[in-house]
Write a protein that holds these residues in place. Structure first.
Motif, short mmCIF file in Angstrom:
data_model
loop_
_atom_site.label_atom_id
_atom_site.label_comp_id
_atom_site.label_asym_id
_atom_site.label_seq_id
_atom_site.Cartn_x
_atom_site.Cartn_y
_atom_site.Cartn_z
N TRP A 55 33.73 45.99 38.14
CA TRP A 55 34.56 45.87 39.21
C TRP A 55 33.73 45.61 40.60
CZ3 TRP A 55 35.39 50.09 42.65
CH2 TRP A 55 34.65 51.41 42.36
N SER B 73 38.72 44.12 42.52
CA SER B 73 38.24 42.93 41.34
C SER B 73 37.74 43.14 39.84
CB SER B 73 38.11 41.75 42.26
OG SER B 73 36.51 42.07 42.73
N THR B 74 38.32 42.56 39.11
CA THR B 74 37.60 43.09 37.50
C THR B 74 36.88 41.76 37.25
OG1 THR B 74 39.36 43.14 36.81
CG2 THR B 74 38.69 44.98 37.98
N GLU C 32 38.57 40.69 34.68
CA GLU C 32 40.17 40.17 34.31
C GLU C 32 40.93 39.78 35.47
OE1 GLU C 32 37.88 42.44 31.72
OE2 GLU C 32 39.27 43.48 33.48
N ASN C 33 40.49 40.22 36.96
CA ASN C 33 41.04 39.49 37.89
C ASN C 33 39.71 39.14 38.83
OD1 ASN C 33 42.71 39.69 39.93
ND2 ASN C 33 44.08 41.27 39.94
N ILE C 34 39.41 38.37 39.42
CA ILE C 34 38.59 38.14 40.06
C ILE C 34 39.17 37.08 41.18
CG2 ILE C 34 36.51 35.89 40.32
CD1 ILE C 34 35.48 37.24 38.17
N ASP C 35 40.31 36.98 41.61
CA ASP C 35 40.51 37.23 42.94
C ASP C 35 41.28 38.43 43.60
OD1 ASP C 35 40.59 34.20 42.85
OD2 ASP C 35 43.02 34.07 41.66
N GLY C 36 41.21 39.42 43.27
CA GLY C 36 41.86 40.80 42.94
C GLY C 36 42.96 41.01 43.32
N GLU C 37 42.98 42.23 44.12
CA GLU C 37 44.37 42.31 44.61
C GLU C 37 44.07 43.80 45.98
OE1 GLU C 37 48.55 45.46 43.43
OE2 GLU C 37 46.74 45.19 41.90
#
Length: 148
Positions: free
Chosen positions: A53, A67-68, A70-75
């Protein structure tokens, strides 16, 4: 033998003074100043392994990006800063409603995956999930091969 009697207000006042003291009841002096080891304008980079992470905390914008793999772009989400006695805390909420709490404290940290040494340790609770990691800032970098 008679016990000394003190008005209740005097006892309350003495208790309040003792609670405000910089020295604990155990005789150990405690620092009561807020942590100032990371400036309010510094960008903080945080990352952890197992699970992987990362988070970028941009204090000047009052925002962070989580970001993780699974979600490279992040939140991206808004954060609030709290300076405690031995570190910083940040709180916010992800879009889905998951609360985020991040704590940054001074201390050498190694992530176990690289040869980098970081100046800060980090813990995060994101939606009830506990994460551990390391952190550095734009003015207090990590050290090791290829460190910028």
């Amino acid at each position: 033998m008679h016990a000394a009697r003190y008005p209740l207000t005097a006892i309350a006042a003495l208790s309040a003074l003792a609670a405000c003291s910089a020295e604990g009841g155990d005789g150990i002096s405690r620092d009561t100043e807020p942590f100032s080891g990371i400036g309010e304008g510094e960008v903080i980079e945080v990352s952890g392994t197992e699970p992987f992470w990362a988070m970028t905390i941009d204090q000047s914008k009052g925002a962070a990006a989580y970001s993780t793999p699974e979600n490279i772009d992040g939140e991206r989400f808004a954060i609030a800063r709290f300076a405690g006695n031995n570190g910083l805390g940040f709180t916010g909420t992800l879009e889905g409603g998951d609360p985020v709490t991040v704590t940054i404290t001074p201390g050498e940290c190694r992530d176990g995956m690289s040869d980098f040494t970081y100046p800060f340790t980090a813990t995060a609770e994101i939606g009830g999930r506990d994460l551990k990691g390391c952190a550095f800032t734009d003015s207090q970098g990590r050290e090791g091969p290829g460190a910028a």
